[in-house]
Motif scaffolding. Structure first.
Motif, PDB file in Angstrom:
ATOM      1  N   UNK A  69       0.835  -1.200   0.000  1.00 55.68           N
ATOM      2  CA  UNK A  69       0.000   0.000   0.000  1.00 55.68           C
ATOM      3  C   UNK A  69       0.870   1.250   0.000  1.00 55.68           C
ATOM      4  N   UNK A  70       0.414   2.258  -0.719  1.00 57.71           N
ATOM      5  CA  UNK A  70       1.166   3.520  -0.808  1.00 57.71           C
ATOM      6  C   UNK A  70       0.959   4.405   0.416  1.00 57.71           C
ATOM      7  N   UNK A  71       0.039   4.009   1.295  1.00 57.63           N
ATOM      8  CA  UNK A  71      -0.295   4.861   2.436  1.00 57.63           C
ATOM      9  C   UNK A  71       0.522   4.522   3.673  1.00 57.63           C
ATOM     10  N   UNK A  72       1.154   5.551   4.236  1.00 59.34           N
ATOM     11  CA  UNK A  72       1.931   5.392   5.465  1.00 59.34           C
ATOM     12  C   UNK A  72       1.006   5.336   6.674  1.00 59.34           C
ATOM     13  N   UNK A  73      -0.117   6.057   6.576  1.00 65.50           N
ATOM     14  CA  UNK A  73      -1.109   6.115   7.648  1.00 65.50           C
ATOM     15  C   UNK A  73      -2.494   5.869   7.066  1.00 65.50           C
ATOM     16  N   UNK A  74      -3.276   5.069   7.754  1.00 61.01           N
ATOM     17  CA  UNK A  74      -4.679   4.892   7.394  1.00 61.01           C
ATOM     18  C   UNK A  74      -5.509   5.114   8.653  1.00 61.01           C
ATOM     19  N   UNK A  75      -6.489   5.990   8.553  1.00 56.27           N
ATOM     20  CA  UNK A  75      -7.435   6.161   9.653  1.00 56.27           C
ATOM     21  C   UNK A  75      -8.681   5.370   9.275  1.00 56.27           C
ATOM     22  N   UNK A  76      -9.134   4.538  10.188  1.00 49.08           N
ATOM     23  CA  UNK A  76     -10.252   3.640   9.896  1.00 49.08           C
ATOM     24  C   UNK A  76     -11.019   3.334  11.172  1.00 49.08           C
ATOM     25  N   UNK A  77     -12.257   2.860  11.045  1.00 55.40           N
ATOM     26  CA  UNK A  77     -12.961   2.385  12.236  1.00 55.40           C
ATOM     27  C   UNK A  77     -12.094   1.352  12.941  1.00 55.40           C
ATOM     28  N   UNK A  78     -11.981   1.452  14.251  1.00 55.64           N
ATOM     29  CA  UNK A  78     -11.042   0.592  14.970  1.00 55.64           C
ATOM     30  C   UNK A  78     -11.401  -0.880  14.835  1.00 55.64           C
ATOM     31  N   UNK A  79     -12.694  -1.184  14.731  1.00 54.84           N
ATOM     32  CA  UNK A  79     -13.095  -2.584  14.564  1.00 54.84           C
ATOM     33  C   UNK A  79     -12.699  -3.129  13.205  1.00 54.84           C
ATOM     34  N   UNK A  80     -12.714  -2.268  12.172  1.00 54.45           N
ATOM     35  CA  UNK A  80     -12.301  -2.704  10.834  1.00 54.45           C
ATOM     36  C   UNK A  80     -10.809  -3.044  10.833  1.00 54.45           C
ATOM     37  N   UNK A  81     -10.004  -2.119  11.355  1.00 56.85           N
ATOM     38  CA  UNK A  81      -8.564  -2.351  11.398  1.00 56.85           C
ATOM     39  C   UNK A  81      -8.194  -3.527  12.280  1.00 56.85           C
ATOM     40  N   UNK A  82      -8.848  -3.618  13.433  1.00 59.10           N
ATOM     41  CA  UNK A  82      -8.562  -4.729  14.355  1.00 59.10           C
ATOM     42  C   UNK A  82      -8.925  -6.063  13.725  1.00 59.10           C
ATOM     43  N   UNK A  83     -10.020  -6.077  12.968  1.00 61.35           N
ATOM     44  CA  UNK A  83     -10.436  -7.310  12.292  1.00 61.35           C
ATOM     45  C   UNK A  83      -9.399  -7.786  11.299  1.00 61.35           C
ATOM     46  N   UNK A  84      -8.826  -6.851  10.553  1.00 61.87           N
ATOM     47  CA  UNK A  84      -7.793  -7.190   9.570  1.00 61.87           C
ATOM     48  C   UNK A  84      -6.530  -7.708  10.269  1.00 61.87           C
ATOM     49  N   UNK A  85      -6.171  -7.041  11.356  1.00 63.69           N
ATOM     50  CA  UNK A  85      -4.956  -7.424  12.082  1.00 63.69           C
ATOM     51  C   UNK A  85      -5.096  -8.815  12.689  1.00 63.69           C
ATOM     52  N   UNK A  86      -6.242  -9.100  13.313  1.00 67.54           N
ATOM     53  CA  UNK A  86      -6.415 -10.398  13.969  1.00 67.54           C
ATOM     54  C   UNK A  86      -6.441 -11.552  12.963  1.00 67.54           C
ATOM     55  N   UNK A  87      -6.838 -11.252  11.732  1.00 70.65           N
ATOM     56  CA  UNK A  87      -6.853 -12.283  10.696  1.00 70.65           C
ATOM     57  C   UNK A  87      -5.490 -12.432  10.016  1.00 70.65           C
TER      58      UNK A  87
END
Length: 304
Positions: A69-87
């Motif tokens: 990804x070209x993005x250094x920072x992504x702001x997102x709903x915390x549940x969305x980001x946490x879901x991606x991380x846990x998977x």
């Protein structure tokens, strides 16, 4: 064999240092429209920062799962980001909570909650519904809760008088109240769900960790000064110098943020509950919130 091992070490080194650079190295940031984009106003005039905004979660999900990804920072709903991380599907780590909830129940008066009719809501199966269910005794709400695809549709239901009560997020709350007034309809805030959440869940803070700032792994040092700059504006400057909010919105442009004008952001700043807090300082609150989504985060999901 040694040659191959050498190449592997070099490749790993390049990956880990891909974000290393000078303090003023340009960065790219991605955020959804609304309060998450507004949390970046402190970077509006920084020429080294490119901010892209999107409507909806699809692009956010796609970028968080990309290895390149070209993005250094992504702001997102915390549940969305946490879901991606846990998977194990994300190259990003959780750095800060940036918004603490901006959901409100709007209606004609308190009796609307105990009268027949429609309760127009949005965000079914996502944060708005989860917060409504975990903040209010929904069984005591008389009007039928009907979910729509967006907050704009909820606004339409209220202004057309098809619904006497609805769930909205700032700054749409203030915009809806103003539009309704033009049509001779008096609407007001009936419930602050951030306060209701605190009472019902016995938390120490008004609100809940809603949108969060995620950093691409290896980019922590590169983005640190920019995160600090954004945090200083949100946590200090915006509270002391209200006109700085208008100026920053006009620099980023209301269209890019997803608001009608800069005045409404200034007017609703307090009710948007924008405040940067390091995620590793509020793990208990994050854990409580993520339980609503049956998610948990390990310590290595947080930045140091």
């Amino acid at each position: 064999m040694k040659f191959l091992k050498g190449l592997l070490v070099i490749a790993m080194t390049l990956t880990l240092t891909a974000c290393a650079g000078k303090d003023d190295e340009p960065i790219k940031v991605l955020a959804p429209l609304g309060a998450p984009s507004i949390s970046l106003l402190g970077l509006a005039e920084n020429e080294n920062v490119t901010i892209d905004t999107v409507d909806g979660p699809n692009v956010l999900s796609a970028e968080m799962t990309k290895e390149d990804s070209e993005y250094d920072i992504i702001i997102a709903p915390i549940n969305l980001g946490a879901g991606m991380i846990t998977k194990g599907k994300s190259q990003y780590i959780l750095d800060s909570v940036v918004t603490w909830g901006n959901l409100y129940i709007v209606g004609t008066d308190e009796s609307a909650l105990s009268s027949d009719g429609m309760f127009a809501a949005f965000g079914e199966k996502s944060v708005p519904q989860k917060i409504l269910m975990s903040s209010m005794d929904v069984k005591s709400i008389q009007p039928e809760i009907t979910y729509f695809a967006s907050a704009n549709e909820v606004q339409q239901q209220l202004i057309s008088k098809k619904a006497n009560v609805g769930l909205l997020a700032e700054p749409a709350v203030t915009a809806t109240i103003a539009k309704a007034k033009e049509k001779g309809i008096e609407l007001k805030i009936l419930k602050d769900l951030q306060k209701e959440y605190k009472i019902k869940n016995n938390t120490g803070r008004v609100g809940y960790p809603q949108a969060a700032l995620f950093i691409k792994k290896g980019c922590e040092d590169k983005v640190k000064p920019y995160v600090e700059e954004a945090a200083k504006f949100a946590n200090e400057t915006a509270l002391k110098e209200k006109n700085s909010i208008k100026k920053a919105v006009e620099t980023m442009t209301p269209e890019k943020i997803g608001v009608p004008n800069s005045e409404i952001v200034k007017k609703t700043w307090k009710r948007q509950n924008i405040k940067y807090v390091k995620a590793n300082e509020v793990k208990d609150e994050i854990s409580l919130f993520l339980k609503h989504f049956k998610l948990t985060l390990n310590d290595d999901a947080y930045s140091k």
